[in-house]
Motif scaffolding. Structure first.
Motif, PDB file in Angstrom:
ATOM      1  N   ILE A  37       0.870  -1.184   0.000  1.00 11.29           N
ATOM      2  CA  ILE A  37       0.000   0.000   0.000  1.00 11.29           C
ATOM      3  C   ILE A  37       0.900   1.226   0.000  1.00 11.29           C
ATOM      4  O   ILE A  37       1.731   1.386   0.904  1.00 11.29           O
ATOM      5  CB  ILE A  37      -0.937   0.047   1.214  1.00 11.29           C
ATOM      6  CG1 ILE A  37      -1.882  -1.168   1.206  1.00 11.29           C
ATOM      7  CG2 ILE A  37      -1.731   1.336   1.245  1.00 11.29           C
ATOM      8  CD1 ILE A  37      -2.791  -1.221   2.434  1.00 11.29           C
ATOM      9  N   LEU A  38       0.781   2.052  -1.048  1.00  9.61           N
ATOM     10  CA  LEU A  38       1.532   3.311  -1.096  1.00  9.61           C
ATOM     11  C   LEU A  38       0.796   4.337  -0.254  1.00  9.61           C
ATOM     12  O   LEU A  38      -0.358   4.679  -0.523  1.00  9.61           O
ATOM     13  CB  LEU A  38       1.667   3.804  -2.536  1.00  9.61           C
ATOM     14  CG  LEU A  38       2.427   2.887  -3.502  1.00  9.61           C
ATOM     15  CD1 LEU A  38       2.499   3.523  -4.878  1.00  9.61           C
ATOM     16  CD2 LEU A  38       3.820   2.583  -2.977  1.00  9.61           C
ATOM     17  N   VAL A  39       1.462   4.833   0.795  1.00 13.19           N
ATOM     18  CA  VAL A  39       0.882   5.848   1.683  1.00 13.19           C
ATOM     19  C   VAL A  39       1.693   7.126   1.445  1.00 13.19           C
ATOM     20  O   VAL A  39       2.857   7.200   1.831  1.00 13.19           O
ATOM     21  CB  VAL A  39       0.948   5.423   3.157  1.00 13.19           C
ATOM     22  CG1 VAL A  39       0.279   6.471   4.024  1.00 13.19           C
ATOM     23  CG2 VAL A  39       0.293   4.068   3.339  1.00 13.19           C
ATOM     24  N   THR A  40       1.102   8.134   0.802  1.00 16.33           N
ATOM     25  CA  THR A  40       1.881   9.277   0.334  1.00 16.33           C
ATOM     26  C   THR A  40       1.114  10.573   0.501  1.00 16.33           C
ATOM     27  O   THR A  40      -0.123  10.593   0.508  1.00 16.33           O
ATOM     28  CB  THR A  40       2.255   9.089  -1.154  1.00 16.33           C
ATOM     29  OG1 THR A  40       2.945  10.256  -1.606  1.00 16.33           O
ATOM     30  CG2 THR A  40       1.013   8.879  -1.998  1.00 16.33           C
ATOM     31  N   ALA A  41       1.889  11.655   0.637  1.00 19.19           N
ATOM     32  CA  ALA A  41       1.306  13.001   0.683  1.00 19.19           C
ATOM     33  C   ALA A  41       1.232  13.620  -0.709  1.00 19.19           C
ATOM     34  O   ALA A  41       0.769  14.751  -0.856  1.00 19.19           O
ATOM     35  CB  ALA A  41       2.136  13.907   1.608  1.00 19.19           C
ATOM     36  N   GLU A  42       1.691  12.904  -1.755  1.00 20.65           N
ATOM     37  CA  GLU A  42       1.650  13.423  -3.115  1.00 20.65           C
ATOM     38  C   GLU A  42       0.304  13.090  -3.757  1.00 20.65           C
ATOM     39  O   GLU A  42      -0.153  11.955  -3.688  1.00 20.65           O
ATOM     40  CB  GLU A  42       2.780  12.827  -3.953  1.00 20.65           C
ATOM     41  CG  GLU A  42       4.172  13.229  -3.472  1.00 20.65           C
ATOM     42  CD  GLU A  42       5.242  12.741  -4.430  1.00 20.65           C
ATOM     43  OE1 GLU A  42       4.885  12.191  -5.489  1.00 20.65           O
ATOM     44  OE2 GLU A  42       6.432  12.907  -4.116  1.00 20.65           O
ATOM     45  N   ARG A  43      -0.301  14.097  -4.378  1.00 20.05           N
ATOM     46  CA  ARG A  43      -1.559  13.872  -5.111  1.00 20.05           C
ATOM     47  C   ARG A  43      -1.232  13.744  -6.607  1.00 20.05           C
ATOM     48  O   ARG A  43      -1.516  14.616  -7.412  1.00 20.05           O
ATOM     49  CB  ARG A  43      -2.538  15.027  -4.895  1.00 20.05           C
ATOM     50  CG  ARG A  43      -2.931  15.323  -3.445  1.00 20.05           C
ATOM     51  CD  ARG A  43      -3.452  14.093  -2.730  1.00 20.05           C
ATOM     52  NE  ARG A  43      -4.248  14.417  -1.560  1.00 20.05           N
ATOM     53  CZ  ARG A  43      -3.791  14.434  -0.320  1.00 20.05           C
ATOM     54  NH1 ARG A  43      -2.522  14.159  -0.098  1.00 20.05           N
ATOM     55  NH2 ARG A  43      -4.587  14.728   0.690  1.00 20.05           N
ATOM     56  N   ASP A  44      -0.552  12.658  -6.948  1.00 25.03           N
ATOM     57  CA  ASP A  44      -0.097  12.431  -8.320  1.00 25.03           C
ATOM     58  C   ASP A  44      -1.028  11.428  -8.985  1.00 25.03           C
ATOM     59  O   ASP A  44      -1.037  10.239  -8.633  1.00 25.03           O
ATOM     60  CB  ASP A  44       1.351  11.922  -8.299  1.00 25.03           C
ATOM     61  CG  ASP A  44       1.955  11.903  -9.690  1.00 25.03           C
ATOM     62  OD1 ASP A  44       1.187  11.989 -10.669  1.00 25.03           O
ATOM     63  OD2 ASP A  44       3.180  11.805  -9.807  1.00 25.03           O
ATOM     64  N   ASP A  45      -1.822  11.899  -9.959  1.00 25.01           N
ATOM     65  CA  ASP A  45      -2.766  11.010 -10.634  1.00 25.01           C
ATOM     66  C   ASP A  45      -2.036   9.923 -11.422  1.00 25.01           C
ATOM     67  O   ASP A  45      -2.527   8.798 -11.532  1.00 25.01           O
ATOM     68  CB  ASP A  45      -3.667  11.823 -11.567  1.00 25.01           C
ATOM     69  CG  ASP A  45      -4.594  12.740 -10.784  1.00 25.01           C
ATOM     70  OD1 ASP A  45      -4.932  12.397  -9.640  1.00 25.01           O
ATOM     71  OD2 ASP A  45      -4.977  13.792 -11.324  1.00 25.01           O
ATOM     72  N   ALA A  46      -0.859  10.263 -11.978  1.00 24.00           N
ATOM     73  CA  ALA A  46      -0.110   9.257 -12.722  1.00 24.00           C
ATOM     74  C   ALA A  46       0.369   8.147 -11.796  1.00 24.00           C
ATOM     75  O   ALA A  46       0.314   6.957 -12.134  1.00 24.00           O
ATOM     76  CB  ALA A  46       1.085   9.910 -13.431  1.00 24.00           C
ATOM     77  N   LEU A  47       0.840   8.512 -10.594  1.00 20.05           N
ATOM     78  CA  LEU A  47       1.276   7.514  -9.617  1.00 20.05           C
ATOM     79  C   LEU A  47       0.101   6.656  -9.161  1.00 20.05           C
ATOM     80  O   LEU A  47       0.222   5.436  -9.000  1.00 20.05           O
ATOM     81  CB  LEU A  47       1.922   8.221  -8.421  1.00 20.05           C
ATOM     82  CG  LEU A  47       2.406   7.316  -7.284  1.00 20.05           C
ATOM     83  CD1 LEU A  47       3.488   6.367  -7.777  1.00 20.05           C
ATOM     84  CD2 LEU A  47       2.909   8.162  -6.125  1.00 20.05           C
ATOM     85  N   LYS A  48      -1.066   7.278  -8.970  1.00 23.05           N
ATOM     86  CA  LYS A  48      -2.248   6.528  -8.557  1.00 23.05           C
ATOM     87  C   LYS A  48      -2.664   5.529  -9.640  1.00 23.05           C
ATOM     88  O   LYS A  48      -3.027   4.370  -9.342  1.00 23.05           O
ATOM     89  CB  LYS A  48      -3.375   7.498  -8.257  1.00 23.05           C
ATOM     90  CG  LYS A  48      -4.625   6.859  -7.688  1.00 23.05           C
ATOM     91  CD  LYS A  48      -5.651   7.927  -7.324  1.00 23.05           C
ATOM     92  CE  LYS A  48      -6.911   7.292  -6.717  1.00 23.05           C
ATOM     93  NZ  LYS A  48      -7.920   8.328  -6.380  1.00 23.05           N
TER      94      LYS A  48
END
Length: 884
Positions: free
Chosen positions: A837-848
């Motif tokens: 599970i990637l838990v991140t503060a980045e709101r990157d649609d490509a990463l999602k």
């Protein structure tokens, strides 16, 4: 008479040029200066708003601390009976530890007589213990009303600060003492020192107590009344400080309330722009003095430019007028010359022999019929000999008296001029022969020639019917000089325009660079802020599961405050993504009714808690939009409607408008003045008529405006003061057959004793130790075995095929490591691919999207524990398969 009228015309022209230059410079300069001043005033107002929010947030940060500490049973017990020295020492140490955690200036416990029982600075020379504070307003207010607030200089420490107090009650509800905290605000003054402006804060008596310059502190903005002086002496608010007046004189009042003032004491060399902001809570005012001399420079530059443009127009007009006058003069001269030539040609045809004989016998060839012409004129016969000329011809070329005679070959005249250099460079014989051949050809010609003294001649030649030739020489020197001057002026103006264009292009590029830097800065700052907020929300979730009663309710309030901070940070990040163009959209056709029903159900509960009624009108419409972003717009509309409606109802419904649908939210609030209807869609703009406890950050409508612009939806507003407002968004209508029914997602069941999380081996990798500690505590409360909660380096050091976790929680940005790259390295060491599970503060649609393709989980920070629990359960069940 001719000379007088000419002088009058010249004088009138000069008056028009000078007067027009001054008038245009004055009007343009004044207008540009006012525009620049208005722009500066708006910028100063926004800067003052930011200072006010910083000051308010610093006070609000400690607002609930006295209330929390007043519930401490140790403090209540210490005030209900006499204390031994050991008990008093333990109380001092407790306040000292609390003060080190909260980072206030001082914590003081005061009994019902106003005497300090214990204090966090008990071990300092200027200790508060034993001091009598019964005369202080914060003590009197707390004993009378329960709470108190007061800014003043500490009597023992001589350090100014803002005091917040809370009464402590016994079991019968009787106040038995006060807990007081002091907040030092000098750090704000250090932040203000970075500004080139003068920043001040004044209290309810208009006494400046904070400033970014020593000469401005403890100044009176107005004379004090006798009762105010008596009150300040009684409370010893400013101790022995000498309060000096701040003298200023108002020069002008701007439209937004700002003032142009001349500050006389302390003296400032130039007028200043003075803006004031009123803080509602402490009843303070923030003042900002800004040097507005730049607007004067803009006005002067604009005045010079306007004057130059007016002069250029005047010179252009004179040039055009001169061209017309010269053209008319040449036409008139040409007609007169042609008339004379025709007359001479007629006479030559009827009496050619007599004219030639009379010309040969004459002593001089000066022709009376040509004497009045302004041009020099010479006539030759078919044998290329002089026949006639006028005095102007002799004046232009300054011929000797014996050279020009009737019958003299024109070749001798050419040769004389060639020796003086008037035929140009090159061999003399070739130049003379070229001119003679041209005369023999009988072709008309026109050219210009410049003499050594700068005189410019326009030469026109025309053949005569009998084979002769007549040539005229017009002096056009003045016309050429004027044309050259106008060309120079035009070149200079063109050069200035090019320079100005380059300056504007550079300013535009600089603004674009600043905007890109701001967007990157906001995204990075929000990422760093979300890290401790994520840890805080996890710790609160763990704490809430261990507390009961009032303590649990208090932890829920803390969680609500953190959730509000989370919403503000997410709003800032959304604005950053919208401005940078990285927010992805999913526009499709969908039925609107389920969305309206969900919103009505969610916000209906909030409306009932406020004593309001939320109504909605169902619809069968199908719209084309991004469902998530449209939901965000309507959520902001409904949230504002509930916040600003004190009583009555809120309505959400739709109206068809051709091939579009207008979704409207009606409220019964106080309405919005027309002057503010454009500003409320800006960042950090909010009205002051809402519920005080639920004032937003002023970002909701700014996000609405940007989402509407991104989706091409028109955002509208209608408002009537005293009756309410209507916010609406207009979307395109779609067709029912284009709707794609989403596949329902089955939510995981509540975990019990047989939950997959029980005894699940979990690794948590994050470069923030606080996040690791919070995650470990939360997972262990759920029954997980957390084998690792540390950073990337620790994970790489212990990873092997013998300790493969069942589930991995992985941060994305960890210094020089990125989560997906670290996962690849760990899988090589594990020789397995556990679910992650990637838990991140980045709101990157490509990463999602990449995580979805790989089958990974994805959660944005700050993590909501229920969402994390559900996603972990779902991944474990999916990884184990049906046979689990």
């Amino acid at each position: 008479m001719y000379s007088t009228s000419r002088k009058r015309a010249l004088l009138l022209t000069l008056l028009v040029m000078v007067g027009g230059t001054l008038l245009s410079a004055l009007v343009a300069g004044r207008y540009a200066q006012q525009r620049a001043l208005d722009t500066e005033s708006a910028q100063v107002r926004r800067q003052l708003d930011l200072y006010a929010q910083t000051l308010q947030q610093r006070i609000d940060r400690f607002g609930t601390l006295p209330q929390v500490m007043a519930l401490d049973p140790d403090l209540q017990d210490s005030l209900s009976r006499p204390l031994t020295e050991a008990e008093r020492q333990r109380l001092n140490l407790k306040l000292q530890r609390a003060n080190s955690v909260t980072r206030t200036s001082t914590l003081t416990l005061i009994d019902h007589r106003g005497v300090a029982v214990a204090a966090s600075n008990w071990d300092q020379p200027a200790s508060n213990v034993g001091e009598d504070y019964s005369y202080r307003p914060y003590y009197q207010q707390a004993m009378a009303k329960g709470t108190g607030r007061f800014y003043g200089i500490g009597m023992t420490t001589a350090v100014p600060g803002y005091f917040l107090s809370q009464a402590i009650y016994d079991a019968d509800g009787k106040p038995i003492g006060v807990i007081a905290i002091k907040i030092e605000l000098r750090a704000l003054e250090q932040e203000w020192l970075q500004s080139t402006d003068i920043v001040m804060a004044s209290d309810a008596h208009d006494v400046v107590f904070l400033a970014n310059g020593d000469e401005w502190r403890y100044r009176l903005l107005r004379p004090l009344a006798p009762n105010e002086r008596a009150e300040m002496l009684a409370t010893r608010q400013y101790a022995d400080r000498s309060l000096q007046p701040l003298r200023s004189r108002t020069l002008d009042v701007l439209a937004d309330g700002g003032r142009m003032v001349r500050v006389e004491q302390p003296a400032l060399p130039r007028p200043m722009l003075w803006q004031t902001y009123t803080l509602e809570g402490p009843n303070w005012k923030l003042h900002l003095l800004h040097d507005a001399s730049a607007s004067g420079a803009v006005g002067r530059s604009t005045a010079l430019a306007a004057g130059g443009i007016w002069l250029a127009l005047c010179f252009l007009s004179l040039f055009i007028q001169q061209r017309r006058r010269l053209a008319a003069h040449r036409q008139r001269s040409r007609r007169e010359l042609e008339s004379v030539l025709q007359q001479h040609a007629e006479e030559l045809r009827t009496a050619q022999d007599g004219i030639l004989q009379a010309a040969q016998q004459a002593d001089s060839g000066l022709s009376r019929s040509l004497a009045h012409l302004p041009q020099g004129v010479v006539v030759i016969d078919n044998e290329q000999k002089l026949v006639a000329w006028n005095a102007r011809y002799l004046e232009l070329f300054r011929f000797p008296s014996d050279l020009v005679k009737v019958g003299r070959p024109i070749e001798e005249i050419f040769r004389f001029n060639a020796r003086r250099g008037l035929l140009g460079p090159g061999p003399i014989d070739e130049a003379i022969e070229r001119r003679l051949n041209h005369l023999r050809s009988g072709r008309p010609h026109m050219r210009e020639s410049e003499k050594d003294d700068g005189t410019v001649l326009e030469i026109r030649g025309n053949p005569l019917p009998d084979g002769g030739f007549v040539t005229s020489y017009a002096d056009i020197t003045a016309y050429k000089n004027t044309a050259r001057e106008l060309r120079s002026l035009a070149d200079a103006l063109e050069h200035r325009v090019a320079e100005r264009t380059r300056d504007l292009d550079e300013a535009r590029r600089e603004a674009e660079r600043a905007n890109r830097y701001k967007t990157r800065f906001v995204a990075s700052a929000v990422h760093d802020l979300l890290q401790p907020l994520n840890a805080a929300r996890m710790f609160v979730s763990v704490l809430r599961g261990k507390l009961q009663g009032d303590a649990r309710e208090l932890s829920e309030h803390v969680d609500a405050a953190l959730a509000a901070q989370d919403a503000i940070l997410n709003s800032l990040l959304d604005i950053s993504r919208l401005e940078s163009g990285t927010l992805q959209t999913n526009v499709r056709a969908f039925a609107l009714s389920p969305l309206l029903e969900t919103l009505a159900r969610e916000f209906g509960i909030a409306a009932q808690s406020r004593g309001l009624k939320l109504e909605w009108v169902d619809t069968t419409a199908v719209v084309v939009s991004d469902e998530a972003l449209l939901r965000r717009i309507l959520q902001n509309f409904l949230s504002n409607a509930l916040r600003y409606t004190p009583r009555g109802r809120v309505l959400i419904g739709c109206r068809r408008d051709g091939d579009q649908l207008r979704i409207e939210v009606h409220d019964q609030g106080p309405g919005i003045p027309e002057s503010l209807q454009g500003e409320i869609f800006e960042e950090f703009r909010r009205l002051n008529d809402g519920v005080e406890q639920e004032r937003g950050a002023g970002l909701g409508l700014a996000i609405v405006e940007r989402i509407g612009r991104l989706l091409g939806h028109r955002i509208g507003l209608r408002s009537t003061l005293g009756k309410g407002s209507v916010f609406c968004v207009t979307v395109a209508l779609g067709k029912a057959e284009a709707v794609v029914t989403p596949v329902p997602v089955v939510a995981p069941a509540d975990p019990g004793d047989e939950s997959p999380l029980r005894q699940c081996r979990v690794w948590s990798i994050d470069d923030d130790p606080r996040v690791c500690a919070a995650t470990r505590a939360l997972l262990e409360r759920w029954g997980c075995n957390v084998e690792l909660a540390d950073g990337p380096q620790a994970a790489l050091e212990i990873a092997s095929a013998f300790n493969v976790p069942q589930l991995l929680l992985l941060d994305v940005r960890m210094g020089e490591w990125r989560g997906p790259d670290l996962y690849e390295e760990l899988c090589v060491l594990w020789q397995a691919w556990p679910p992650v599970i990637l838990v991140t503060a980045e709101r990157d649609d490509a990463l999602k999207a990449h995580a979805a393709e790989q089958g990974w989980g994805f959660l944005p920070k700050p993590v909501r524990p229920p969402a994390l629990r559900a996603l972990m359960t779902q991944l474990l069940v999916r990884h184990r398969g049906p046979g689990g």
